[in-house]
Write an enzyme that holds these catalytic residues in place. Structure first.
Site, PDB file in Angstrom:
ATOM      1  N   ALA A  21     -14.341   5.877 -32.126  1.00  0.00           N
ATOM      2  CA  ALA A  21     -15.188   4.691 -32.286  1.00  0.00           C
ATOM      3  C   ALA A  21     -16.081   4.816 -33.508  1.00  0.00           C
ATOM      4  O   ALA A  21     -16.223   3.875 -34.303  1.00  0.00           O
ATOM      5  CB  ALA A  21     -16.030   4.482 -31.026  1.00  0.00           C
ATOM      6  N   VAL A  22     -16.713   5.980 -33.685  1.00  0.00           N
ATOM      7  CA  VAL A  22     -17.565   6.187 -34.852  1.00  0.00           C
ATOM      8  C   VAL A  22     -16.715   6.353 -36.100  1.00  0.00           C
ATOM      9  O   VAL A  22     -17.071   5.879 -37.186  1.00  0.00           O
ATOM     10  CB  VAL A  22     -18.489   7.402 -34.639  1.00  0.00           C
ATOM     11  CG1 VAL A  22     -19.282   7.713 -35.900  1.00  0.00           C
ATOM     12  CG2 VAL A  22     -19.444   7.145 -33.485  1.00  0.00           C
ATOM     13  N   ARG A  47      -2.244  14.386 -31.370  1.00  0.00           N
ATOM     14  CA  ARG A  47      -1.624  13.175 -30.810  1.00  0.00           C
ATOM     15  C   ARG A  47      -1.838  11.950 -31.684  1.00  0.00           C
ATOM     16  O   ARG A  47      -1.116  10.953 -31.563  1.00  0.00           O
ATOM     17  CB  ARG A  47      -2.142  12.917 -29.395  1.00  0.00           C
ATOM     18  CG  ARG A  47      -3.581  12.504 -29.308  1.00  0.00           C
ATOM     19  CD  ARG A  47      -3.995  12.198 -27.857  1.00  0.00           C
ATOM     20  NE  ARG A  47      -5.401  11.818 -27.757  1.00  0.00           N
ATOM     21  CZ  ARG A  47      -6.393  12.668 -27.649  1.00  0.00           C
ATOM     22  NH1 ARG A  47      -6.133  13.978 -27.622  1.00  0.00           N
ATOM     23  NH2 ARG A  47      -7.640  12.256 -27.563  1.00  0.00           N
ATOM     24  N   ARG A 107     -27.221  20.954 -33.707  1.00  0.00           N
ATOM     25  CA  ARG A 107     -28.476  20.273 -34.057  1.00  0.00           C
ATOM     26  C   ARG A 107     -29.700  21.167 -33.941  1.00  0.00           C
ATOM     27  O   ARG A 107     -30.618  21.077 -34.754  1.00  0.00           O
ATOM     28  CB  ARG A 107     -28.654  19.026 -33.180  1.00  0.00           C
ATOM     29  CG  ARG A 107     -27.705  17.892 -33.545  1.00  0.00           C
ATOM     30  CD  ARG A 107     -27.812  16.750 -32.563  1.00  0.00           C
ATOM     31  NE  ARG A 107     -26.835  15.706 -32.857  1.00  0.00           N
ATOM     32  CZ  ARG A 107     -26.301  14.908 -31.953  1.00  0.00           C
ATOM     33  NH1 ARG A 107     -26.658  15.042 -30.688  1.00  0.00           N
ATOM     34  NH2 ARG A 107     -25.419  13.998 -32.296  1.00  0.00           N
ATOM     35  N   CYS A 137     -27.780   9.525 -31.671  1.00  0.00           N
ATOM     36  CA  CYS A 137     -27.930   8.105 -31.998  1.00  0.00           C
ATOM     37  C   CYS A 137     -29.241   7.516 -31.474  1.00  0.00           C
ATOM     38  O   CYS A 137     -29.808   6.611 -32.105  1.00  0.00           O
ATOM     39  CB  CYS A 137     -26.744   7.315 -31.466  1.00  0.00           C
ATOM     40  SG  CYS A 137     -26.406   7.535 -29.705  1.00  0.00           S
ATOM     41  N   GLN A 164     -30.163   1.955 -23.866  1.00  0.00           N
ATOM     42  CA  GLN A 164     -29.031   2.440 -24.643  1.00  0.00           C
ATOM     43  C   GLN A 164     -27.744   1.681 -24.339  1.00  0.00           C
ATOM     44  O   GLN A 164     -27.379   1.474 -23.186  1.00  0.00           O
ATOM     45  CB  GLN A 164     -28.831   3.934 -24.389  1.00  0.00           C
ATOM     46  CG  GLN A 164     -29.996   4.751 -24.891  1.00  0.00           C
ATOM     47  CD  GLN A 164     -29.848   6.239 -24.685  1.00  0.00           C
ATOM     48  OE1 GLN A 164     -30.817   6.922 -24.378  1.00  0.00           O
ATOM     49  NE2 GLN A 164     -28.642   6.765 -24.854  1.00  0.00           N
ATOM     50  N   SER A 167     -21.697   1.877 -25.767  1.00  0.00           N
ATOM     51  CA  SER A 167     -20.871   2.551 -26.772  1.00  0.00           C
ATOM     52  C   SER A 167     -21.387   3.939 -27.095  1.00  0.00           C
ATOM     53  O   SER A 167     -20.663   4.737 -27.693  1.00  0.00           O
ATOM     54  CB  SER A 167     -20.780   1.710 -28.049  1.00  0.00           C
ATOM     55  OG  SER A 167     -22.069   1.423 -28.558  1.00  0.00           O
ATOM     56  N   ARG A 255     -29.586   3.211 -19.525  1.00  0.00           N
ATOM     57  CA  ARG A 255     -28.359   2.567 -20.002  1.00  0.00           C
ATOM     58  C   ARG A 255     -28.398   1.095 -19.602  1.00  0.00           C
ATOM     59  O   ARG A 255     -28.721   0.758 -18.453  1.00  0.00           O
ATOM     60  CB  ARG A 255     -27.138   3.250 -19.395  1.00  0.00           C
ATOM     61  CG  ARG A 255     -25.834   2.878 -20.062  1.00  0.00           C
ATOM     62  CD  ARG A 255     -25.663   3.519 -21.423  1.00  0.00           C
ATOM     63  NE  ARG A 255     -25.463   4.965 -21.352  1.00  0.00           N
ATOM     64  CZ  ARG A 255     -25.252   5.744 -22.398  1.00  0.00           C
ATOM     65  NH1 ARG A 255     -25.223   5.209 -23.627  1.00  0.00           N
ATOM     66  NH2 ARG A 255     -25.087   7.043 -22.264  1.00  0.00           N
ATOM     67  N   HIS A 262     -28.741   0.413 -29.759  1.00  0.00           N
ATOM     68  CA  HIS A 262     -29.779   0.946 -28.888  1.00  0.00           C
ATOM     69  C   HIS A 262     -31.117   0.286 -29.219  1.00  0.00           C
ATOM     70  O   HIS A 262     -31.391  -0.048 -30.376  1.00  0.00           O
ATOM     71  CB  HIS A 262     -29.946   2.455 -29.099  1.00  0.00           C
ATOM     72  CG  HIS A 262     -28.795   3.281 -28.612  1.00  0.00           C
ATOM     73  ND1 HIS A 262     -27.806   2.799 -27.785  1.00  0.00           N
ATOM     74  CD2 HIS A 262     -28.490   4.597 -28.826  1.00  0.00           C
ATOM     75  CE1 HIS A 262     -26.940   3.766 -27.522  1.00  0.00           C
ATOM     76  NE2 HIS A 262     -27.337   4.868 -28.140  1.00  0.00           N
TER      77      HIS A 262
END
Length: 359
Positions: A21-22, A47, A107, A137, A164, A167, A255, A262
């Protein structure tokens, strides 16, 4: 220093996790930004090898991630699960690439800088392991605005609630919300205890509760004393990015049934008295921030308007009623753009500029 462009040409870039997705947003950004890269290699799991994806107007075949795929790469942007990054990022760095990693694997490593180019670009130059980390994010959705205010007022305490988008849990989060919305659309559900849960059943995907017609006060995995991993990330990452290891931070992550972007409410306490007028001036001129704040006219950031855009949007700027040193803010940021792909690309561009200057 490793990672210098070969022969003085444009640096070679690898995008690891290009099919996610990112990753798909990253390819859009690479096609929209100034073309500073030479070859762009797209890497993913075996794959996905052989698929063709568009970048810079060309179809590029996806390669399986391997040691050979990193040979000759100057900068490697990773958007893969933590365990994949933990394995492959050091290998890519050992082969001469400077890694910009969007996972949570590095991080909080003291030898890995955590960088937001609008806030601490200098940190990107000190990378003992050849790796630069991209923040979570949720942190990124607010930290550009907070960094600008901190530079002026001196931040001393932070209380945050996040709202949030699904996604943030990847494609599975998006698919789960859309499936649940199809089940509840056109019904009278949401009016009796448990009626949404009975219709949704076990189809809660990556979430512990139904997210359609609901909000879920949990994001991430369990940590000590009832905190979640997402909440601890916001605390720990804000401290590291701002260089405030003792910053007092309280976070609740929620969420909500939004696909992408967000939002956060922010209660920020500073060293001295603040004024709304000065805060507005700072936010209106800060790089990467849009001040959108006229509640009387119905103007404030919402995910429906912010999605697909790059800046952090800020509204509802008020001085706290009971504390002249505190500001209240509402912020929105697209969690797939600035919250992930864009910040990663900006870090990579900083590195490319540095490599060009030292080549």
């Amino acid at each position: 220093m490793t990672g210098l462009p070969r022969g003085g040409t444009k640096p070679t870039l690898a995008v690891v996790g290009a099919t996610g997705a990112v990753g798909s947003v990253m390819l859009q950004i690479l096609s929209q930004h100034a073309d500073i890269w030479g070859e762009i290699r797209l890497l993913a799991s075996p794959r996905s090898a052989g698929r063709k994806l568009a970048v810079r107007g060309e179809e590029v075949e996806v390669m399986a991630i391997s040691e050979e795929a990193f040979v000759g790469v100057d900068v490697a942007m990773f958007d893969v699960p933590d365990e994949v990054a933990a394995h492959w990022a050091p290998i890519a760095a050992a082969l001469g690439a400077i890694v910009v990693d969007n996972s949570g694997a590095f991080r909080m490593d003291p030898d890995v800088p955590l960088v937001v180019p609008e806030v601490n670009p200098h940190a990107a130059r000190v990378r003992p392991r050849g790796i630069i980390a991209n923040p979570n994010c949720t942190t990124l959705s607010m930290i550009v605005a907070l960094g600008a205010l901190h530079a002026e007022f001196g931040l001393r305490e932070l209380v945050v609630s996040s709202y949030q988008a699904v996604s943030g849990a990847g494609r599975a989060g998006i698919d789960t919300l859309r499936q649940q919305l199809s089940l509840v659309a056109g019904t009278e559900l949401g009016t009796k205890p448990g009626d949404v849960r009975r219709v949704v059943g076990d189809n809660t995907g990556p979430f512990p509760e139904p997210v359609a017609l609901n909000v879920v006060p949990w994001a991430g995995s369990p940590r000590e004393d009832g905190w979640s991993s997402e909440e601890m990330k916001v605390r720990d990452e804000s401290r590291k990015i701002l260089g405030l290891p003792q910053l007092r931070v309280a976070v609740t992550c929620v969420r909500v049934p939004v696909v992408t972007t967000h939002s956060l409410t922010v209660h920020a306490c500073f060293e001295g008295e603040v004024t709304v007028d000065r805060a507005r001036e700072i936010l209106a001129t800060a790089p990467g921030v849009v001040l959108f704040d006229n509640p009387e006219a119905g103007e404030f950031p919402t995910p429906a308007d912010v999605v697909g855009t790059d800046p952090t949007w800020v509204g509802r700027v008020r001085r706290a009623l009971d504390d002249p040193t505190a500001l209240e803010l509402f912020v929105c940021g697209d969690n797939l753009r600035k919250g992930a792909a864009l910040n990663t690309a900006q870090i990579a561009e900083l590195v490319a500029e540095e490599l060009g200057a030292t080549a």
